[in-house]
Design a protein around this motif. Structure first.
Motif, PDB file in Angstrom:
ATOM      1  N   PRO B 465       0.832  -1.206   0.000  1.00 18.09           N
ATOM      2  CA  PRO B 465       0.000   0.000   0.000  1.00 18.09           C
ATOM      3  C   PRO B 465       0.866   1.255   0.000  1.00 18.09           C
ATOM      4  O   PRO B 465       1.897   1.293   0.676  1.00 18.09           O
ATOM      5  N   GLY B 466       0.442   2.230  -0.748  1.00 15.73           N
ATOM      6  CA  GLY B 466       1.234   3.436  -0.919  1.00 15.73           C
ATOM      7  C   GLY B 466       1.846   3.480  -2.306  1.00 15.73           C
ATOM      8  O   GLY B 466       2.198   4.541  -2.809  1.00 15.73           O
ATOM      9  N   GLN B 467       1.965   2.311  -2.954  1.00 14.48           N
ATOM     10  CA  GLN B 467       2.523   2.283  -4.303  1.00 14.48           C
ATOM     11  C   GLN B 467       1.437   2.685  -5.294  1.00 14.48           C
ATOM     12  O   GLN B 467       0.458   1.950  -5.461  1.00 14.48           O
ATOM     13  N   PRO B 468       1.588   3.825  -5.965  1.00 13.42           N
ATOM     14  CA  PRO B 468       0.575   4.221  -6.943  1.00 13.42           C
ATOM     15  C   PRO B 468       0.491   3.171  -8.052  1.00 13.42           C
ATOM     16  O   PRO B 468       1.495   2.575  -8.432  1.00 13.42           O
ATOM     17  N   GLY B 469      -0.705   2.932  -8.499  1.00 18.09           N
ATOM     18  CA  GLY B 469      -0.887   1.991  -9.595  1.00 18.09           C
ATOM     19  C   GLY B 469      -0.931   0.540  -9.154  1.00 18.09           C
ATOM     20  O   GLY B 469      -1.186  -0.351  -9.952  1.00 18.09           O
ATOM     21  N   GLY B 470      -0.686   0.299  -7.859  1.00 16.13           N
ATOM     22  CA  GLY B 470      -0.662  -1.097  -7.398  1.00 16.13           C
ATOM     23  C   GLY B 470      -1.940  -1.532  -6.708  1.00 16.13           C
ATOM     24  O   GLY B 470      -2.005  -2.612  -6.126  1.00 16.13           O
ATOM     25  N   MET B 471      -2.977  -0.686  -6.792  1.00 14.74           N
ATOM     26  CA  MET B 471      -4.185  -0.968  -6.026  1.00 14.74           C
ATOM     27  C   MET B 471      -4.811  -2.295  -6.436  1.00 14.74           C
ATOM     28  O   MET B 471      -5.014  -2.577  -7.607  1.00 14.74           O
ATOM     29  N   HIS B 472      -5.059  -3.103  -5.429  1.00 15.56           N
ATOM     30  CA  HIS B 472      -5.716  -4.392  -5.636  1.00 15.56           C
ATOM     31  C   HIS B 472      -6.246  -4.813  -4.281  1.00 15.56           C
ATOM     32  O   HIS B 472      -5.864  -4.240  -3.250  1.00 15.56           O
TER      33      HIS B 472
END
Lengths: 257, 643
Positions: B465-472
């Motif tokens: 979490p916190g990584q842009p584009g990594g939402m899942h």
């Protein structure tokens, strides 16, 4: 608001980012039943995220197991669909490590008040900064119609064919009975404006906010909340000078007045 | 450098020692090692005395190993057999790796706790006993009778019993001798074993470092009193030559070593729920963890502790939860979640006697199979076990590395023996690579998926979490490469395959452990965990007697290194020595088809298709090298029948 520091942009880059639109918070298409009250809660939460411009990468929806706990899959943020009853300790672990993340917990009445009851009461004590939404449909849905600790006495289900033998537990009074409680509210899924206002205030509260949402289950308890829906006079908006003040017009409108 | 007279002794006033003032030996007797026990009622300070004595010996350059003798209750009834509390200290000229066999010398504050140790077979036949004699003059006739009976029995059985007026002498220096006589005994032991009194004084000052000067002074006085009393009145003088090293060394117990290891590994969150014997690791950690921005969370229960650790691991660096057997059982569902969702997690299990509540303060190795297989479904995890105190430190660092490199749960097994045992080892010098690196917060390239499994290794890049584009949404449900709930039948098969492949990939990094003794022979003893020192010592002794026996110690239990099967084939007989239950073939109803083996034997039989025998003992006491020597003899002298 008291937790505005949490919401301040942490870098110049944040300021330059494009604004997020509602679509940014949409995940997979919901697989809840037609007419399920969970959809209203999902809509309110997506709207809240857009309203508050929460960075999707710094927002985490944590859940347990059950119909309600599918919610993170339908969000466009990070999500953690955990184990039955264990959403709260998972969320606490996330929050302790990453106070910069916005943490939401979605839990059902069985998840929260039955298998996860121990965690629920202690989460109130820990009072960490997160928003907890309990979807209370008063029945076990995903496992196909069993009695819940919030089922009214006499409710017939697959495990209470002669009617639920016990009075339901009152999640609000139990929560209020814990030391360190800092925000408790109840909302209903069929008054979306009030639901939104309450969830919004819960989000703005700094500390653990616990919102119980009475939520319709059209599949197993059709018409269960009809007495309240059909007779809005049976719902009372509790007010307090230090409490929240939803727009009077929206309240009346919600009640179909 | 001691100023105490070693000349003609003058019996103290009112002395009740039956022996006349003994002639002091001209020179202390040089010995290679001794096992000493100091035992008292709970709360009388025998543990503090024993631990301090071990530290002094360590500073003298001796090898040491201590074993805590712990009653089950906080305040068991005084003068009771089950109430024995204290410490066993093994001191040697050489490196000491276990608590040894029967004790050579015991100091007892009353005769009942001594009986407890005699019943446990802890004392050497004919050994030396230093016994507080105040009970002989007690106003309660029953106590006097009980004391006299035990004393007479001991003399009858050939023990060398010295009656010591401990409290009586202490009374000259303190108004409350019951509180101070442990330091008197420490002084006595220091004299008997020719310890440097300056080092003893330093140790006492350290023990009472948080107390007033007056307390320190009083205890120094008692220490010196015990020292000079022993020199003047006892004919016992030994010296165990040590070799002082230039390298800084530390003396800690296994749980403290675990806590230090947690700090040194760079983990920042330790979640736990109080459970014996794991808890004291968290005590120490709670005191020091905040200096490195760490946090100990005492959760509402074992399950919550594991969930808390998983939640914080998911959001950043790997976290740890620490527990013992019953807590391990409760955490199993969540360990499965960490395996399924591929979240790094370190679980430390300080094993105790089971099942159920079992023997909370006693040692057992019964959790190996639950550590590997305890979760429903296939939930691959790495399992490793510490063999000594030093490994309690270093293996935490290793465990954290494996967990983060392979994104899976790693179980580190310790046990009640290591938890409280103290050993000396070279002070660790922290290295940068021990610490976890900062969590990746870079943007995830468009199109990358959170479970982009590598087809050969099963590895994938973890999104934090916190990584842009990594939402899942991470889930414990069967899921596809995008972490979406799987409805396609092929996907479950695929996910299980990749998660299992990770263990195979990790296994490629392991080298076969070295054989202790000759590389081939008649008998190979295999062990794991805290029995290593005992087994290797037994192998040394048996080999000296001409037996063709070797041993193999496994640090990695799941997966096991390549090459072990080849080692097993080089020996005519193979057996494990463990502290988990196994049926005895001497029981009428036990046959080759019904016999239940101890934990490791099951594993080895299944993997290597070799008739691996086992010998195990679950008495809650550390194994004795002497017992293992007996096992080796029996195994090699009784043909092929399993022991």
């Amino acid at each position: 608001m008291s937790d505005f520091i949490d919401r301040l942009p942490t870098s110049v880059a944040d300021l330059e980012e494009d604004a997020h639109i509602l679509h940014d918070y949409e995940g997979a298409v919901s697989r809840w039943c037609h007419g399920c009250g969970d959809n209203a809660i999902l809509t309110a939460l997506q709207k809240l995220c857009a309203e508050e411009q929460l960075p999707p990468e710094r927002t985490v929806f944590v859940s347990g197991i059950g119909c309600a706990s599918r919610l993170p899959h339908y969000m466009g943020t990070y999500g953690f669909h955990g184990l039955h009853g264990r959403a709260l300790p998972l969320a606490e672990g996330i929050k302790i490590k990453r106070p910069d993340l916005h943490v939401f917990v979605n839990t059902g009445d069985g998840d929260c008040c039955s298998i996860g009851a121990g965690h629920w009461l202690h989460a109130v004590r820990y009072n960490m900064n997160m928003t907890v939404i309990m979807h209370d449909n008063r029945v076990y849905g995903l496992t196909k119609n069993q009695v819940s600790p919030t089922s009214p006495k006499g409710l017939r289900t697959n495990t209470s064919p002669r009617g639920a033998p016990l009075e339901p537990l009152n999640a609000l009074s139990a929560t209020l009975g814990m030391s360190n409680i800092s925000f408790v509210a109840q909302a209903v899924d069929w008054l979306p404006a009030i639901l939104y206002d309450i969830i919004h205030q819960a989000f703005l509260h700094r500390g653990l906010s616990f919102v119980s949402v009475l939520q319709r289950c059209p599949h197993y308890l059709p018409g269960h909340f009809d007495p309240y829906i059909k007779n809005p006079e049976r719902i009372r908006l509790l007010t307090h000078p230090n409490g929240i003040h939803p727009d009077e017009a929206s309240f009346l409108q919600s009640r179909g007045a | 450098m001691n100023n105490f007279s070693t000349g003609e002794s003058e019996a103290p006033e009112q002395s009740v020692t039956e022996r006349p003032g003994p002639p002091v030996p001209a020179a202390p007797l040089r010995i290679r090692e001794h096992v000493i026990e100091v035992i008292s009622d709970s709360g009388e300070g025998a543990q503090k005395c024993g631990q301090s004595f071990a530290s002094i010996a360590a500073n003298m350059g001796n090898g040491i190993w201590t074993v805590e003798i712990i009653p089950a209750e906080i305040e068991p009834p005084p003068r009771s057999i089950a109430g024995a509390s204290g410490n066993r200290i093994r001191i040697g000229s050489h490196r000491v790796t276990n608590g040894g066999d029967e004790a050579d010398l015991a100091v007892a504050f009353n005769e009942q706790v001594l009986r407890g140790r005699l019943q446990a077979g802890a004392l050497k036949q004919g050994g030396v006993i230093l016994l507080e004699n105040k009970w002989r003059f007690h106003r309660d006739a029953e106590i006097v009778a009980a004391y006299t009976r035990v004393y007479d029995e001991l003399i009858g059985e050939g023990y060398r019993v010295y009656e010591i007026p401990m409290e009586q002498v202490c009374f000259q220096y303190t108004s409350n001798p019951a509180l101070g006589k442990n330091m008197f005994v420490l002084g006595m032991l220091s004299a008997i074993y020719s310890m440097d009194l300056k080092l003893a004084r330093k140790q006492v000052a350290f023990v009472f470092r948080t107390k007033d000067k007056e307390v320190v002074d009083r205890n120094h006085t008692l220490l010196e009193a015990g020292h000079s009393w022993a020199l003047e009145n006892l004919d016992l003088r030994f010296t165990i030559p040590g070799s002082r090293t230039k390298k800084a060394q530390i003396v800690v117990n296994g749980n403290t070593a675990l806590a230090l290891g947690i700090m040194a590994s760079g983990m920042e969150v330790c979640a736990m729920y109080p459970i014996t014997p794991a808890t004291s690791a968290a005590h120490y950690l709670s005191e020091i963890f905040e200096h490195v921005d760490g946090f100990v969370h005492q959760a509402e229960d074992e399950i919550a502790a594991c969930a808390f650790a998983i939640g914080s691991s998911y959001a950043g660096k790997c976290s740890v939860t620490i527990t013992s057997g019953p807590g391990m059982s409760l955490k199993q569902e969540l360990i499965g979640l960490a395996a399924m969702a591929e979240i790094p997690l370190v679980v430390i299990n300080v094993q105790r006697g089971g099942p159920s509540t079992g023997q909370p303060t006693k040692v057992e190795q019964g959790d190996l199979l639950q550590a590997i297989f305890g979760t429903h479904g296939d939930a691959p995890r790495v399992v490793l076990a510490a063999a000594n105190i030093e490994e309690c430190f270093y293996l935490v660092i290793t465990a954290r590395h494996i967990a983060e490199a392979f994104n899976l749960p790693v179980v580190l097994l310790s046990d009640a023996n290591l938890a409280t045992a103290q050993q000396l080892f070279v002070r660790p010098q922290p290295k940068q690579e021990w610490y976890a690196v900062a969590s990746d917060q870079n943007e995830i390239p468009e199109g990358d998926r959170p479970y982009e499994w590598d087809d050969r290794t099963g590895l994938r890049r973890r999104f934090i979490p916190g990584q842009p584009g990594g939402m899942h949404t991470l889930t414990g449900l069967a899921h596809d490469r995008s972490s979406r709930v799987a409805y396609d039948p092929e996907i479950n098969q695929e996910g299980l395959r990749y998660r299992s492949l990770k263990l195979a990939s990790f296994q490629k990094t392991l080298a076969a452990p070295p054989v202790y003794g000759a590389p081939e022979g008649e008998l190979l003893i295999i062990g794991w965990g805290s029995t290593r020192g005992v087994i290797e010592e037994a192998v040394d002794r048996a080999r000296a007697d001409g037996y063709a026996v070797s041993s193999l110690h496994l640090t990695y239990l799941q997966p096991m290194a390549s090459g072990i099967g080849e080692i097993l084939k080089r020996f005519a007989k193979v057996m494990t020595v463990e502290m988990s239950w196994s049926d005895s073939v001497d029981d009428a109803y036990i046959s080759a088809e019904s016999r239940r083996y101890s934990n490791l034997a099951w594993l080895l039989r299944a993997r290597y298709l070799i008739d691996v025998d086992c010998w195990s003992e679950v008495k809650g006491q550390p194994l004795k090298p002497g017992s293992v020597v007996q096992v080796i003899r029996r195994k090699l002298e009784t043909g092929s029948k399993n022991v």
